[in-house]
Every structure is written in C-alpha cells, then in structure tokens.
Design an enzyme around this catalytic site. Structure first.
Site, PDB file in Angstrom:
ATOM      1  CG  HIS A 150       4.941   1.132   3.136  1.00 39.57           C
ATOM      2  ND1 HIS A 150       4.429   2.295   2.708  1.00 39.57           N
ATOM      3  CD2 HIS A 150       4.530   1.094   4.343  1.00 39.57           C
ATOM      4  CE1 HIS A 150       3.397   2.780   3.478  1.00 39.57           C
ATOM      5  NE2 HIS A 150       3.452   2.070   4.578  1.00 39.57           N
ATOM      6  CG  ASP A 202       1.521   5.264   4.759  1.00 44.32           C
ATOM      7  OD1 ASP A 202       1.207   4.045   5.020  1.00 44.32           O
ATOM      8  OD2 ASP A 202       2.338   5.608   5.095  1.00 44.32           O
ATOM      9  CG  HIS A 237      -0.065   0.189   2.603  1.00 45.75           C
ATOM     10  ND1 HIS A 237       0.506  -0.987   3.054  1.00 45.75           N
ATOM     11  CD2 HIS A 237      -0.231   1.158   3.451  1.00 45.75           C
ATOM     12  CE1 HIS A 237       0.924  -0.621   4.223  1.00 45.75           C
ATOM     13  NE2 HIS A 237       0.769   0.613   4.512  1.00 45.75           N
ATOM     14  NE  ARG A 254       2.771   5.978   9.700  1.00 46.83           N
ATOM     15  CZ  ARG A 254       1.659   5.478   8.883  1.00 46.83           C
ATOM     16  NH1 ARG A 254       1.952   4.331   8.212  1.00 46.83           N
ATOM     17  NH2 ARG A 254       0.626   6.055   8.391  1.00 46.83           N
TER      18      ARG A 254
HETATM   19  C1  SIN Z   1       3.176   0.827   7.938  1.00 46.61           C
HETATM   20  O1  SIN Z   1       3.336   1.988   8.145  1.00 46.61           O
HETATM   21  O2  SIN Z   1       2.374   0.475   6.968  1.00 46.61           O
HETATM   22  C2  SIN Z   1       3.852  -0.199   8.835  1.00 46.61           C
HETATM   23  C3  SIN Z   1       5.314  -0.472   8.403  1.00 46.61           C
HETATM   24  C4  SIN Z   1       5.793  -1.457   9.444  1.00 46.61           C
HETATM   25  O3  SIN Z   1       5.562  -1.459  10.562  1.00 46.61           O
HETATM   26  O4  SIN Z   1       6.885  -2.090   9.062  1.00 46.61           O
END
Ligand code: SIN
Length: 290
Positions: free
Chosen positions: A266, A112, A110, A281
């Site tokens: 990612h 974000d 995906h 994050r």
């Molecule tokens: C994400 O932000 O999609 C999660 C990425 C992760 O936890 O490695």
C-alpha cells in the site's frame, strides 16, 4: 448502514469489488456491535483473504472497537515503546499529517514492518479527520505481481532471499524528505534493524505465492551489495505496482480499511498540503514469512 450489495458467494454480508485486481467494500456489518455472529465473521474473513484489502463505510469506531475488531483476527502487535501514546492502547498507531507537514506516513509502496523478523499480518486503519480532497490510499495485489512474471523470472526468484531494513524510513524522518531514487546505499547506512525474508512468500492461509519486496524496506538481495541488487529490485518494484494490479481507496470520515500485508502493498498519497489528516490504526500480529 448502506444498502447491502450481495456477491453470490456471501450470504450474510454484501461484498462489492472496487477494482478488477484488489479490494472490496463490505456492506451490512456494524463493527461497533460487541458480538459478531460466527457466520458473519467467517464471511468477512473470507472476503479479506479473497480481496487482500476490505473496506467498510460509516462505522462509528472508538479505539476499543478498533482494537476489538483487530483481535478477532489475532493478537494485536504492540508498537515499539517510543511510538506508544501514554494512556492509549500500546498497539494504537496514530497516523497524522499536520497542515505544515511535507511528508506523510507511508508515502511509498510498502508492506508494513517487513524490516521485522515477524512482520504484521495486517493493519486496520480508521479515518477520523480528512483533507477536503486527496489523501487516498493505494493498494497493489502481490499475488498478481508474482503470477504475471515469466516462468524464467519465477524460477530465478523462488528461493531468493532479500534483506529488509529501516534505513530509508529513519533517513526520511531525520531529513524531513524522501531520499531521492538512486541513493539506496546512503539510506542503507541509516539502518538499525534488519530481517531476511524470501523474495516470494507463500501466504499461510491461502497457500498462494506472492511477491514480497518493497521499496521502503527492502535494502538488498542477500549475498549481494545494495548496488548489485538494484537492477532486479527496481524492476520488481515497478512491476509490482503496475496500475492494473492496484486499487485506490477514497476515504470518508468513519471509513475503515483492513489490508493483508502478506499479499498486498500500500501507499499513502501525499497530495493534500496545508490540510490536516488523522487516522487511527492497529496491527494484527503475523507469522514469519516462508
Ligand atoms: C500506512 O499505514 O502506511 C498509511 C496509510 C494511509 O495513511 O493512508
């Protein structure tokens, strides 16, 4: 701080690509320092645009440092009120997997928040607690995904619009497991938010075209049903995540990844059952894809 490994184009930081297609590790930068010299920031920014995702190791970061680093690239994007943690930054997303959890956050390819009209520019993820093994994050270069399509396919996609939504995520959260492939219509029934975006977007800073559909958020192509859209979308998802467009980041505690949602997808690996993983994050506000 580790040894600097310098790429000839960078004079103030070290930049070492981690794979042929995407991703570079940055050396010689202490993100906890209150001031970042303009020439250092210029190179970090350039490396971010060049490699789509950049990584830093051994960074001592609390949430203030994380937020300050994010703000160097733009205003931070707050979370919806129900996702905010009282007493913490409204922009702080806690990405946590408990030992008993079956799902992980971000479990499939995906970018974000593409279900929003203005998706985020990028996200900065900081590792605090990691499983003994596993829990890597994968990234895929969507410039390459677009550029390697045939001229005929590029012509078909240029000007096409896709509808992005949050049904698949809401269904996954409610059912505690990923909907099986082929149940896209059922997942669409769960959606509460939608946004329309070009299937091919032009990066506002580099001017390069990138493929912009992803299996987590893209519900269908505009003016088509979910079923009608699937053959083309499934082809694009498989193409966009080909191994040769990807890199895989092995986290260490105190590692940081900063990815560009405008040209990279990612995926978080779900391969550490029985273990705890905790990441913090923040997200930088973006612009409407065109
Ligand atoms: C994400 O932000 O999609 C999660 C990425 C992760 O936890 O490695």
């Amino acid at each position: 701080m580790r040894d600097k490994k310098r790429d000839m184009d960078y004079k103030h930081i070290g930049v070492r690509p981690v794979a042929g297609a995407i991703g570079a590790e940055i050396f010689g930068v202490d993100l906890a320092e209150e001031e970042m010299a303009p020439e250092v920031f210029e190179e970090v920014h350039r490396a971010f645009l060049e490699h789509c995702v950049i990584f830093f190791r051994d960074q001592a970061m609390d949430d203030d440092v994380l937020a300050r680093f994010g703000r160097r690239f733009g205003e931070l994007a707050p979370l919806p009120p129900h996702r905010q943690v009282p007493g913490k930054y409204p922009e702080l997303l806690i990405v946590e997997t408990q030992p008993e959890d079956k799902m992980v956050f971000g479990w499939e390819w995906h970018t974000d928040t593409s279900h929003l009209e203005t998706p985020t520019l990028g996200s900065i993820l900081y590792a605090k607690i990691l499983p003994p093994v596993g829990g890597d994050t994968m990234f895929a270069n969507q410039y390459l995904a677009y550029e390697t399509l045939s001229d005929g396919m590029k012509e078909l996609l240029d000007g096409m619009v896709a509808v992005h939504a949050n049904g698949r995520i809401l269904r996954t959260l409610a059912e505690g497991q990923t909907p099986t492939p082929g149940t896209e219509s059922a997942s669409a029934g769960w959606s509460k938010m939608w946004a329309e975006h070009p299937v091919v977007r032009t990066h506002p800073e580099t001017g390069r075209k990138a493929l912009y559909v992803n299996e987590m958020h893209t519900e269908r192509l505009k003016d088509m049903t979910v079923e009608e859209s699937q053959p083309l979308l499934q082809f694009l998802y498989a193409h966009a995540s080909k191994p040769e467009f990807t890199c895989r980041f092995k986290w260490e505690v105190n590692s940081v990844a900063f990815w560009d949602n405008r040209c990279a997808m990612h995926l978080a690996m779900n391969d550490y059952p029985g273990h705890h993983r905790l990441m913090h994050r923040v997200q930088v506000k973006g612009t409407r894809p065109v």
